[in-house]
Motif scaffolding. Structure first.
Motif, mmCIF file in Angstrom:
data_model
loop_
_atom_site.group_PDB
_atom_site.id
_atom_site.type_symbol
_atom_site.label_atom_id
_atom_site.label_comp_id
_atom_site.label_asym_id
_atom_site.label_seq_id
_atom_site.Cartn_x
_atom_site.Cartn_y
_atom_site.Cartn_z
ATOM 1 N N GLU A 1 -40.438 28.542 21.108
ATOM 2 C CA GLU A 1 -41.224 28.267 19.912
ATOM 3 C C GLU A 1 -40.380 28.492 18.660
ATOM 4 O O GLU A 1 -39.501 29.342 18.618
ATOM 5 N N GLN A 2 -40.700 27.720 17.630
ATOM 6 C CA GLN A 2 -40.004 27.875 16.352
ATOM 7 C C GLN A 2 -41.019 28.292 15.298
ATOM 8 O O GLN A 2 -42.087 27.692 15.181
ATOM 9 N N ASN A 3 -40.674 29.302 14.522
ATOM 10 C CA ASN A 3 -41.548 29.785 13.466
ATOM 11 C C ASN A 3 -40.993 29.368 12.109
ATOM 12 O O ASN A 3 -39.842 29.655 11.786
ATOM 13 N N GLY B 1 -42.993 30.019 9.284
ATOM 14 C CA GLY B 1 -43.975 30.598 8.394
ATOM 15 C C GLY B 1 -43.425 31.076 7.072
ATOM 16 O O GLY B 1 -44.161 31.150 6.089
ATOM 17 N N GLY C 1 -49.944 32.482 13.354
ATOM 18 C CA GLY C 1 -49.998 31.719 14.581
ATOM 19 C C GLY C 1 -50.597 30.332 14.472
ATOM 20 O O GLY C 1 -51.108 29.806 15.464
ATOM 21 N N GLU D 1 -50.485 26.423 14.767
ATOM 22 C CA GLU D 1 -49.722 25.762 15.824
ATOM 23 C C GLU D 1 -49.607 24.262 15.618
ATOM 24 O O GLU D 1 -50.547 23.608 15.149
ATOM 25 N N ASN E 1 -49.636 33.487 18.644
ATOM 26 C CA ASN E 1 -48.513 34.035 17.886
ATOM 27 C C ASN E 1 -48.977 34.701 16.596
ATOM 28 O O ASN E 1 -48.157 35.035 15.746
ATOM 29 N N LYS F 1 -48.404 37.431 23.276
ATOM 30 C CA LYS F 1 -47.720 36.185 22.925
ATOM 31 C C LYS F 1 -47.742 35.225 24.117
ATOM 32 O O LYS F 1 -48.014 35.600 25.254
ATOM 33 N N TYR G 1 -44.766 27.023 15.315
ATOM 34 C CA TYR G 1 -45.862 27.850 14.839
ATOM 35 C C TYR G 1 -45.499 28.424 13.485
ATOM 36 O O TYR G 1 -44.326 28.432 13.077
ATOM 37 N N TRP G 2 -46.535 28.890 12.780
ATOM 38 C CA TRP G 2 -46.340 29.421 11.431
ATOM 39 C C TRP G 2 -46.993 30.798 11.324
ATOM 40 O O TRP G 2 -48.200 30.946 11.504
ATOM 41 N N THR G 3 -46.168 31.805 11.041
ATOM 42 C CA THR G 3 -46.615 33.149 10.697
ATOM 43 C C THR G 3 -45.719 33.654 9.577
ATOM 44 O O THR G 3 -44.525 33.841 9.814
#
Length: 387
Positions: free
Chosen positions: A6-8, A10, A257, A259, A276, A287, A300-302
């Motif tokens: 996964e790539q974040n 955020g 998290g 998505e 996430n 996770k 995903y974004w956090t």
């Protein structure tokens, strides 16, 4: 195609240079969705319950025959979709929070657009039983063949139904154009359920009216309801097919998290067992890596972007963006461009600060990008290249 890991994104910093000119065209009362008609006019929904036929110059005509909606919080008149066979059937599809005994439920209705009237409006699908809670989802799209309607249904702040094979909540559904379960679905023609209890699952205290569940049941993937295409979704707010026929979805996570997923038939995307993000009370959630049976997001974004609206770009007005997709950002007040390809499958390529919550994004016939703002007096914006 999806990333192995996964790539974040955020913490991505908005690009201060906007390579487009923003032209306000019209204003609306809390608009929710844009859909283009073949002649270039738009249909735009307002969450309180109105539908407008809008020209690209900004003239507005209210469409009559719209269903009564339950308007509260996240609920109201939601998505609008134009039949892939509009030239011959003139059908328009609406998703909305339908009022009723015990609360509300997501519903889909369709009718023929005759001038500025929806004639013969008929409910073709509804979520039962009705109840309390937001997070209806409600976004719709048609597959490239024009034979199936895909409907994303949120879990209504109830968590465990996303893993219950006997409920439509927290699912993406594949339906015929008249709202029936589509032949070829993973569970078409199958009945029954097989579950494995998991003790003390994560809780998400945003649902203040519902006590945290103490168990969640994982369905046997061979025993899903006939209409279900995928499961384990929280609050899907974007759904679109790419040029190769793959279905992509964006959904809101809890506290973190958000998505971007590539949707595969019969797969489970994990909510509320994995995420996430964390719960609103700060309690952690396992996770995706801890439960490899679940599909992981490609991106995903956090912290969250609060995604709303999702559209692939296939025009020539912005040639450098052909093959990209665009997401509106609510909390992030941004327009986000997703680039595809490479080892990771997809990535956030650009983020532009729009200064307002962006509810939906659409691509016009000439290649202009169109956005709507999520607020009373929310503007319809046209984006064209800077000259």
């Amino acid at each position: 195609m999806p990333a192995a890991a996964e790539q974040n994104f955020g913490n991505a910093t908005p690009n201060p240079v906007q390579p487009f000119t923003v032209t306000p065209v019209a204003t609306f009362d809390t608009p929710w969705a844009i859909a283009f008609l073949p002649d270039g006019h738009m249909l735009i929904t307002e969450k309180p319950g109105k539908l407008y036929l809008v020209s690209q110059a900004g003239s507005k005509q209210q469409v009559t025959g719209v269903p009564k909606v339950h308007y509260e919080g996240q609920e109201g008149l939601l998505d609008v979709a134009v039949s892939p066979h509009f030239a011959t059937d003139r059908m328009i599809y609406l998703s909305y929070a339908e009022p009723g005994a015990g609360g509300s439920g997501l519903a889909v209705a369709r009718g023929r657009l005759i001038g500025t009237t929806l004639a013969g409006l008929t409910v073709i699908w509804r979520q039962l039983p009705k109840g309390k809670g937001g997070q209806d989802g409600g976004v719709m799209t048609f597959d490239p063949s024009g034979q199936h309607l895909f409907l994303a249904v949120g879990e209504r702040m109830r968590f465990t139904p996303a893993q219950d094979p006997n409920q439509s909540l927290g699912k993406i559904l594949r339906l015929t154009l008249d709202g029936k379960p589509a032949p070829g679905n993973p569970g078409y023609g199958k009945t029954g359920t097989a579950t494995v209890p998991l003790t003390d699952p994560p809780r998400d205290t945003v649902a203040a009216t519902d006590a945290p569940a103490r168990q969640v049941a994982l369905p046997d993937p061979n025993l899903t309801p006939a209409e279900t295409w995928s499961s384990g979704h929280r609050n899907p707010y974007g759904l679109a097919f790419d040029a190769k026929g793959a279905l992509w979805e964006v959904e809101m996570g809890p506290k973190g998290g958000d998505e971007l997923n590539i949707i595969k038939p019969g797969r489970n995307y994990g909510w509320p067992v994995v995420s996430n993000g964390i719960n609103y009370d700060g309690a952690p959630i396992p996770k995706h890596d801890t439960h490899p049976a679940f599909e992981k997001p490609v991106v995903y974004w956090t912290p969250v972007i609060a995604p709303a609206g999702f559209a692939f770009y296939d025009k020539g007005l912005f040639p450098q963006w052909k093959g990209s997709a665009f997401i509106g950002g609510l909390r992030s007040e941004a327009l986000i461009r997703i680039a595809f390809g490479g080892a990771n499958g997809a990535r956030e390529a650009d983020r532009w600060d729009m200064g307002h919550r962006i509810r939906d994004v659409a691509v016009g016939p000439d290649g202009a990008l169109w956005l709507i703002e999520d607020e009373e007096g929310g503007r319809l914006l046209k984006l064209t290249p800077k000259t």
